[in-house]
Write an enzyme that holds these catalytic residues in place. Sequence first.
Site, PDB file in Angstrom:
ATOM      1  N   CYS A  83     -16.119  -4.061  17.463  1.00 37.82           N
ATOM      2  CA  CYS A  83     -15.994  -2.835  18.254  1.00 37.82           C
ATOM      3  C   CYS A  83     -16.474  -3.084  19.691  1.00 37.82           C
ATOM      4  CB  CYS A  83     -16.706  -1.669  17.571  1.00 37.82           C
ATOM      5  SG  CYS A  83     -16.179  -0.047  18.221  1.00 37.82           S
ATOM      6  N   HIS A 192     -13.565  -1.685  12.755  1.00 36.36           N
ATOM      7  CA  HIS A 192     -14.806  -1.931  12.021  1.00 36.36           C
ATOM      8  C   HIS A 192     -14.474  -2.511  10.641  1.00 36.36           C
ATOM      9  CE1 HIS A 192     -17.835   0.093  14.576  1.00 36.36           C
ATOM     10  NE2 HIS A 192     -16.823   0.840  14.958  1.00 36.36           N
ATOM     11  N   GLU A 194     -16.553  -3.462   8.446  1.00 40.65           N
ATOM     12  CA  GLU A 194     -17.529  -2.945   7.484  1.00 40.65           C
ATOM     13  C   GLU A 194     -17.194  -1.535   7.029  1.00 40.65           C
ATOM     14  OE1 GLU A 194     -19.176  -1.394  11.390  1.00 40.65           O
ATOM     15  OE2 GLU A 194     -17.943  -3.063  10.684  1.00 40.65           O
TER      16      GLU A 194
END
Length: 211
Positions: A83, A192, A194
């Site tokens: 990001c 992202h 994650e």
Amino acid sequence: MSAKRVVVLDYGSGNLRSAVRAVERAGAEVTLTSDFDAALEAAGLLVPGVGAYAACMAGLREVKGDRLIGRRLAGGRPVLGICVGMQILFARGVEHGVETEGCDEWPGVVERLQAPVVPHMGWNTVDVPAGTNLFAGIEHERFYFVHSYGVRDWTLVTNDRTKAPLVTWAQHGDDRFVAAVENGPLTATQFHPEKSGDAGAALLRNWVRSL
């Protein structure tokens, strides 16, 4: 075989705990720290980042993160930016008319997206280049984005990492922007991983396996 050691750089920005957990699930031994030497010696360095470009760069410089990234890359040691942790790898960012110098590992300007709806938030497909290692097995999956800024116009033929980078693009409205870059030891994603479910987990496993 022992797990690869990865440092998630703690410089006051990013969804740190979720990044740590995601990289642990990808098979790495993870430490969250701002310690320069520990981050320099790790097999992999993950640089997270959320919020304003200028604030992230200020926090990064406070822990000498810009020098750390440069030192690692000079030695061919892998770095992954996520990001705003990707955005600060470019030469500069422009927010609200304020220009901030980045790490300048790649030329390019981070600027506000010009799509009708900003921020760009949610799941999106990406246009993956041939030869990718990062997206191996997940070339057609969707990933989770949340951002208002990106690199919209970028052409980089080569740099001191000798080969042209592999650039993954994404589309939001009529706006095309850089979604990921693979460039020797330097890798980055605007989305992202994650927060990207099984596809993001597979991407992180691909990165950890490459260390």
